[in-house]
Design a protein around this motif. Structure first.
Motif, short mmCIF file in Angstrom:
data_model
loop_
_atom_site.label_atom_id
_atom_site.label_comp_id
_atom_site.label_asym_id
_atom_site.label_seq_id
_atom_site.Cartn_x
_atom_site.Cartn_y
_atom_site.Cartn_z
N TYR A 339 0.78 -1.28 0.05
CA TYR A 339 -0.07 -0.15 0.09
C TYR A 339 0.71 1.35 -0.09
N THR A 340 2.07 1.02 -0.40
CA THR A 340 2.87 2.28 -0.16
C THR A 340 2.54 3.36 -1.17
N ASN A 341 2.11 2.95 -1.99
CA ASN A 341 1.76 4.16 -3.20
C ASN A 341 0.32 4.50 -3.25
N THR A 342 -0.40 4.18 -2.34
CA THR A 342 -1.61 4.64 -1.99
C THR A 342 -1.71 5.73 -1.08
N GLY A 343 -2.60 6.30 -0.49
CA GLY A 343 -2.69 7.41 0.28
C GLY A 343 -2.14 6.90 1.64
N ILE A 344 -2.22 5.66 1.91
CA ILE A 344 -1.51 4.85 3.10
C ILE A 344 -0.17 5.62 3.32
N LYS A 348 2.24 -1.74 4.80
CA LYS A 348 1.06 -2.58 5.45
C LYS A 348 -0.04 -1.36 5.72
N CYS A 349 -1.13 -2.02 5.70
CA CYS A 349 -2.27 -1.05 6.33
C CYS A 349 -2.55 -1.57 7.59
N HIS A 350 -3.44 -0.38 8.17
CA HIS A 350 -3.71 -0.56 9.74
C HIS A 350 -5.11 -1.53 10.01
N GLY A 351 -5.67 -1.65 8.69
CA GLY A 351 -6.89 -2.48 8.72
C GLY A 351 -7.74 -2.20 7.68
N TYR A 352 -9.17 -2.87 7.67
CA TYR A 352 -10.10 -2.56 6.58
C TYR A 352 -11.42 -2.00 7.15
N VAL A 353 -12.15 -1.44 6.16
CA VAL A 353 -13.57 -0.76 6.80
C VAL A 353 -14.36 -1.11 5.51
N GLU A 526 -26.03 -7.14 -5.87
CA GLU A 526 -25.67 -5.75 -4.86
C GLU A 526 -24.28 -5.87 -4.96
N VAL A 527 -23.85 -4.34 -4.51
CA VAL A 527 -22.16 -4.02 -4.37
C VAL A 527 -22.32 -3.19 -3.35
N ARG A 528 -21.09 -3.85 -2.41
CA ARG A 528 -20.81 -2.97 -1.41
C ARG A 528 -19.16 -2.65 -1.35
N ALA A 529 -18.81 -1.36 -1.07
CA ALA A 529 -17.39 -0.94 -1.27
C ALA A 529 -16.68 -1.11 0.16
N VAL A 530 -15.42 -1.53 0.12
CA VAL A 530 -14.38 -1.45 1.25
C VAL A 530 -13.30 -0.67 1.00
N LEU A 531 -12.53 -0.14 2.05
CA LEU A 531 -11.30 0.19 1.88
C LEU A 531 -10.17 -0.34 2.80
N ALA A 532 -8.77 -0.13 2.53
CA ALA A 532 -7.87 -0.35 3.47
C ALA A 532 -7.45 1.02 4.00
N PHE A 533 -6.74 0.99 5.17
CA PHE A 533 -6.59 2.41 5.91
C PHE A 533 -5.25 2.26 6.76
#
Length: 533
Positions: A339-344, A348-353, A526-533
């Motif tokens: 996730y280095t090149n994301t906004g994180i 490694k990410c802290h978790g998922y939402v 149906e569709v539901r979104a998630v993200l990593a933070f």
């Protein structure tokens, strides 16, 4: 403009902008094309200074401005007393790596660098500036004097948009020519209004490090009723309330409020505050207690006014900034995404939402997985085929890679409706689902994406805990909230995952029993979104 209110921080962005040069005849007072040069602009902010003589310099430096995408300034270039560039709108635009550049509107070429030029900048941009400047002035104070004198902050600043609209800043540019011939313009912005900060009693939740980086502290905000107040301040994430006021005003202005269900009331009379300064008013001593907190599934994931995430522990209860529910702590062992090149900004990410609502677009509430050019449904994108995989974000990148590789064949992201709807969740305007903009992903996350099959199954398996938190958010959301009735746990129906089954099939999870089944990519679910933070 957005600010990191958790740290009472208005940090400056030093953001270069290369502006294309003008033709010679467009620039008065030039001796030849060789006299001009492209411009590189840097904007910084000196911040608000404390009126408390005991305040440390570090505390004073805490009140700075952090510009974000969409912010706009107005640029003037004056040559020999003549305005040659009049109120040019420069807008901050985010790059793919999260950096910002300041760009003029399309077709607005800029160049300069003559010895008799003056450069002036103000924020926030306004389209009508007739009579608001003095071209003969030799400094920013004189140039923008009409604008500053005419600025009268609104009495109702309870929304962040209104609050920031009156945080007027100006600067004169300092020109420096670099070795490559580029002219660098440096603007050190000065706040021309003053600021009042109301500090309330609060509880600060201090999160322990979960192994993937620190979690910001959360200051429980004390709700205040400002119904009868002469000024209605804006509530900030750090638990304070703030308002912009006219500096050194001779007219006494009072802020009245009550809290603790009306049992406690206060009146604050704003004293003269110098331009560019702030004064803090402590209600009942602004007592502060601390509690230790550990990040856990079911915590409330929120977006601050500066477009960054913060976490509210379950025991504190949600505020009006919740956009999702934390459903897994730390990076899952089966998620090998970097996730280095994301906004994180780290591996490694802290978790998922998980998002509060289903994803919609303006065509349908049910979306297909794939609907390629010429109604093709048999293209293998290359996402994971394991129905237990956690590669949601990596799968999302596969969609992008496929589109890039097959663009010559007419493929675009719109041919993957479920993935695109997640990616743009919160970033679409002028549609029947405009309310999703309020639920856009914070800038320091991965952004919303279509979850993998394993992530969806994990959500189903933990429904008993997560659905309760979702209900708490919905029940605490004001009745006039435009998306209140959309906040709910998953329907007992099929939800698309980003995991492929084959060229023709992709995996969907049934939220009636949690099983995963392959479905035709052309079918709608149906569709539901998630993200990593």
């Amino acid at each position: 403009m957005n600010r990191n209110i958790i740290l009472t921080l208005w940090m400056a962005a030093a953001l270069p902008l290369l502006l294309s040069s003008c033709q010679q005849e467009e620039l008065p007072g030039m001796n030849g094309a060789s006299d001009t040069t492209p411009l590189s602009i840097t904007v910084t902010d000196g911040g608000y200074a404390s009126t408390d003589k005991a305040a440390t310099r570090a505390a004073e430096n805490g009140y700075r401005t952090e510009f974000t995408a969409g912010d706009a300034c107005g640029l003037y270039i004056v040559r020999r007393g003549t305005v040659v560039y009049d109120n040019v709108k420069l807008t901050a635009t985010a790059g793919t790596d999260g950096s910002l550049t300041w760009k003029p509107e399309a077709g607005e070429p800029l160049a300069g660098g003559l010895s008799d030029e003056k450069y002036f900048l103000y924020y926030p941009y306004q389209s009508y500036m007739s009579g608001q400047t003095t071209a003969s002035a030799t400094d920013a104070d004189g140039f923008f004097a009409p604008l500053v004198n005419g600025c009268q902050p609104a009495t109702d600043q309870s929304t962040y948009t209104t609050y920031t609209a009156y945080d007027l800043m100006t600067a004169e540019g300092i020109a420096t020519k670099s070795m490559d011939g580029t002219l660098s313009l440096s603007f050190a912005m000065t706040h021309r209004m003053a600021m009042a900060v109301i500090d309330m009693p609060k509880t600060v939740y201090k999160f322990t490090d979960n192994g993937n980086g620190a979690i910001p502290d959360y200051s429980g905000t004390t709700a205040i009723d400002f119904t009868d107040s002469g000024i209605k301040p804006c509530r900030m994430v750090d638990g304070t309330y703030r308002c912009i006021v006219k500096p050194a005003s001779s007219t006494a202005v009072s802020i009245t409020g009550s809290y603790a269900d009306g049992k406690k009331a206060f009146v604050i009379t704003l004293s003269n505050i110098a331009a560019g300064s702030y004064r803090t008013y402590k209600v009942d001593g602004a007592t502060q207690s601390e509690k230790q907190a550990t990040l856990q599934a079911g915590d409330y994931f929120c977006k601050s006014s500066d477009n960054k995430w913060y976490i509210i522990p379950q025991e504190a209860g949600p505020d009006g900034n919740v956009i999702g529910i934390v459903f897994h702590i730390g990076q899952h062992d089966s998620d090998n995404a970097d996730y280095t090149n994301t906004g994180i900004g780290q591996e490694k990410c802290h978790g998922y939402v998980v998002a509060l609502t289903n994803v919609h677009n303006d065509e349908s509430d049910l979306l297909s997985w794939e609907c390629g050019p010429n109604n093709e449904y048999n293209q293998e994108v290359g996402t994971s085929t394991n129905d237990g995989d956690w590669q949601g974000y990596s799968n999302h990148l596969k969609f992008r890679e496929f589109v890039e590789q097959h663009s010559g064949e007419g493929w675009e992201m719109k041919h993957f409706p479920a993935a695109l709807a997640c990616e743009t969740y919160g970033n679409q305007a002028n549609g029947i689902y405009d309310w999703q903009q309020q639920l856009a992903a914070p800038s320091n996350t991965s952004g919303w994406f279509l979850p993998s099959c394993g992530q969806l199954k994990y959500l189903y398996q933990n429904s008993s805990v997560l659905s309760v938190r979702m209900d708490v958010v919905k029940n605490s959301t004001p009745a006039n909230c435009i998306y209140k009735d959309k906040i709910m746990w998953f329907y007992k129906s099929y939800y698309w995952s980003s995991t492929e089954g084959s060229q023709k099939y992709a995996w969907a999870v049934i939220f009636g029993d949690g099983t995963a089944r392959p479905g035709f990519k052309s079918s709608t679910n149906e569709v539901r979104a998630v993200l990593a933070f």
